[in-house]
Scaffold this motif. Structure first.
Motif, short mmCIF file in Angstrom:
data_model
loop_
_atom_site.label_atom_id
_atom_site.label_comp_id
_atom_site.label_asym_id
_atom_site.label_seq_id
_atom_site.Cartn_x
_atom_site.Cartn_y
_atom_site.Cartn_z
N GLU A 1 0.85 -1.19 0.00
CA GLU A 1 0.00 0.00 0.00
C GLU A 1 0.89 1.24 0.00
O GLU A 1 1.66 1.45 0.94
N ILE A 2 0.77 2.05 -1.06
CA ILE A 2 1.57 3.25 -1.20
C ILE A 2 0.61 4.42 -1.23
O ILE A 2 -0.32 4.46 -2.07
N GLY A 3 0.80 5.37 -0.34
CA GLY A 3 -0.10 6.52 -0.32
C GLY A 3 0.14 7.42 0.88
O GLY A 3 1.29 7.54 1.35
N ILE A 4 -0.91 8.03 1.35
CA ILE A 4 -0.81 9.01 2.43
C ILE A 4 -1.89 8.78 3.47
O ILE A 4 -2.92 8.16 3.20
N THR A 5 -1.68 9.34 4.65
CA THR A 5 -2.72 9.52 5.64
C THR A 5 -2.66 10.99 6.07
O THR A 5 -1.59 11.48 6.42
N MET A 6 -3.80 11.67 6.02
CA MET A 6 -3.88 13.06 6.44
C MET A 6 -4.92 13.19 7.54
O MET A 6 -6.01 12.61 7.42
N GLY A 7 -4.58 13.88 8.60
CA GLY A 7 -5.53 14.14 9.67
C GLY A 7 -5.64 15.61 9.96
O GLY A 7 -4.63 16.33 9.95
#
Length: 127
Positions: free
Chosen positions: A117-123
């Motif tokens: 899984e390649i990507g981002i997490t934004m909070g």
């Protein structure tokens, strides 16, 4: 006595597969890329939830799904998936003032070769 643990309620919608115009590839081909989107929204919690507590004391998780699907503007190209995450977060904050924090995870499925899984997490917290 404060034990150091705060009560919380998090609504989750995980692993929505959504086609979005994003990145350089979409810019060149004008074809959407498959993204896997997961959303966690933290709400102000009620003191107690009885069997007959109405939905208005929580949030409909279909609202989260809507923010990551129908609420994304059709035909809009997002250069960065960060901008996709931002749009989803803003939509959820606008939907409901009980939401205090939103976290969005986006995985770019086209980049995966062996299931990674390649990507981002934004909070973001409500401002």
């Amino acid at each position: 006595m404060n034990s150091g643990f705060d009560d919380f309620l998090t609504l989750e919608v995980n692993n929505l597969d959504v086609d979005v115009l994003t990145g350089i590839y979409s810019e060149e081909t004008h074809l959407p890329q498959p993204l896997r989107i997961s959303i966690r929204a933290r709400l102000k919690i009620a003191d107690h939830y009885d069997p007959d507590t109405p939905l208005s004391r929580s949030k409909n998780y279909m609202d989260l799904k809507h923010a990551a699907t129908a609420a994304l503007p059709e035909g809009q190209h997002f250069t960065l998936i960060e901008a996709v995450a931002d749009h989803i977060i803003e939509t959820i904050f606008l939907q409901d003032d009980k939401v205090t924090h939103v976290e969005v995870k986006i995985v770019k499925l086209a980049l995966s070769e062996k299931g990674e899984e390649i990507g981002i997490t934004m909070g973001r917290g409500r401002r």
